[in-house]
Motif scaffolding. Structure first.
Motif, short mmCIF file in Angstrom:
data_model
loop_
_atom_site.label_atom_id
_atom_site.label_comp_id
_atom_site.label_asym_id
_atom_site.label_seq_id
_atom_site.Cartn_x
_atom_site.Cartn_y
_atom_site.Cartn_z
N TYR A 178 -5.92 0.29 -6.39
CA TYR A 178 -5.88 1.27 -7.50
C TYR A 178 -4.44 1.75 -7.72
O TYR A 178 -3.96 1.80 -8.85
N THR A 179 -3.75 2.11 -6.64
CA THR A 179 -2.38 2.59 -6.74
C THR A 179 -1.45 1.52 -7.30
O THR A 179 -0.55 1.82 -8.08
N ILE A 180 -1.68 0.28 -6.93
CA ILE A 180 -0.88 -0.82 -7.47
C ILE A 180 -1.03 -0.84 -8.99
O ILE A 180 -0.04 -0.85 -9.73
N THR B 43 -8.14 2.21 -14.34
CA THR B 43 -6.69 2.28 -14.41
C THR B 43 -6.16 2.00 -15.81
O THR B 43 -4.96 1.80 -16.00
N ASN C 48 -5.38 -0.16 -1.03
CA ASN C 48 -5.47 0.64 -2.24
C ASN C 48 -4.96 -0.09 -3.48
O ASN C 48 -3.89 0.23 -3.99
N GLU D 10 -1.98 1.46 -11.02
CA GLU D 10 -1.40 2.66 -11.63
C GLU D 10 0.11 2.51 -11.84
O GLU D 10 0.66 3.10 -12.76
N ASN D 11 0.75 1.73 -10.99
CA ASN D 11 2.20 1.59 -11.04
C ASN D 11 2.70 0.36 -11.79
O ASN D 11 3.90 0.14 -11.89
N LYS E 264 7.87 -0.63 -10.07
CA LYS E 264 8.50 0.39 -10.91
C LYS E 264 9.89 -0.01 -11.38
O LYS E 264 10.32 0.40 -12.46
N ASP F 142 0.83 -1.21 0.00
CA ASP F 142 0.00 0.00 0.00
C ASP F 142 0.87 1.26 0.00
O ASP F 142 0.46 2.29 -0.51
N ASN F 143 2.06 1.16 0.57
CA ASN F 143 2.94 2.32 0.69
C ASN F 143 4.17 2.27 -0.21
O ASN F 143 4.80 3.30 -0.43
N ASP F 144 4.52 1.10 -0.71
CA ASP F 144 5.78 0.94 -1.44
C ASP F 144 5.55 0.13 -2.72
O ASP F 144 5.39 -1.08 -2.66
N GLN F 145 5.54 0.81 -3.85
CA GLN F 145 5.40 0.15 -5.14
C GLN F 145 6.71 0.14 -5.93
O GLN F 145 6.72 0.01 -7.14
#
Length: 176
Positions: free
Chosen positions: A84-86, A135, A82, A88-89, A64, A57-60
């Motif tokens: 969604y953030t995953i 996404t 989250n 997105e990355n 990357k 959740d905090n570190d993708q």
């Protein structure tokens, strides 16, 4: 080869679905630490990279920084605050995601002994579809399947007929 000895129906279906769409020449980034299914993928000729146990959740950073052509997240999105953030990355164009679906006759899973082994989300199929669409992904193929249990009772009976898992293959939409 190992399909008849898999611990459960979920692994058989997931491997067949993956083989249907992805050649073994692809490198897979599998969200989550090494697990029985990532080992099955390796035994079937796939090159698999797993995340290292970081709080996703905090570190993708792994998403990357690693080189991969396929992203997989098998029964992990429900544990994330989250997803969604995953998505997105994710830096590749092909994703495979499976989730346990929300069941009307059973509350969300929550381990009483492990603070990480809990479901923050229990999706319905349309919610995962919408997340992928938002996404930038288009669903190419999907399957739902049941998860019977060897117990007696009303809920075990319902598990024979009610889809429990939703498995999706999606590709990134290219906007020109």
């Amino acid at each position: 080869m190992y399909e008849k000895t898999f611990p459960n129906k979920r692994f058989r279906i997931t491997l067949a679905f993956l083989k249907k769409h992805i050649p073994t020449s692809e490198t897979i980034l599998d969200l989550g630490v090494s697990n029985p299914f990532s080992k099955i993928m390796e035994e079937n000729g796939y090159s698999v990279i797993n995340t290292k146990g970081e709080d996703l959740d905090n570190d993708q950073s792994t998403l990357k920084n690693e080189k991969y052509g396929v992203f997989t997240a098998f029964e992990i999105f429900e544990h994330l605050l989250n997803p969604y953030t995953i998505l997105e990355n994710v830096k590749c164009d092909k994703v495979f995601i499976s989730i346990p679906m929300r069941l009307w006759f059973s509350s969300a899973y929550r381990s009483k002994t492990d603070k990480w082994d809990r479901h923050y989300h229990e999706f319905e199929d349309w919610q995962l579809d919408w997340l992928l669409e938002k996404t930038g992904f288009k669903i190419i193929d999907s399957v739902q399947f049941t998860h019977p249990v060897k117990k007696i009772g009303f809920r075990p009976l319902l598990r024979y007929f009610t889809p429990r898992y939703y498995l999706v293959y999606a590709e990134k939409v290219v906007n020109n």
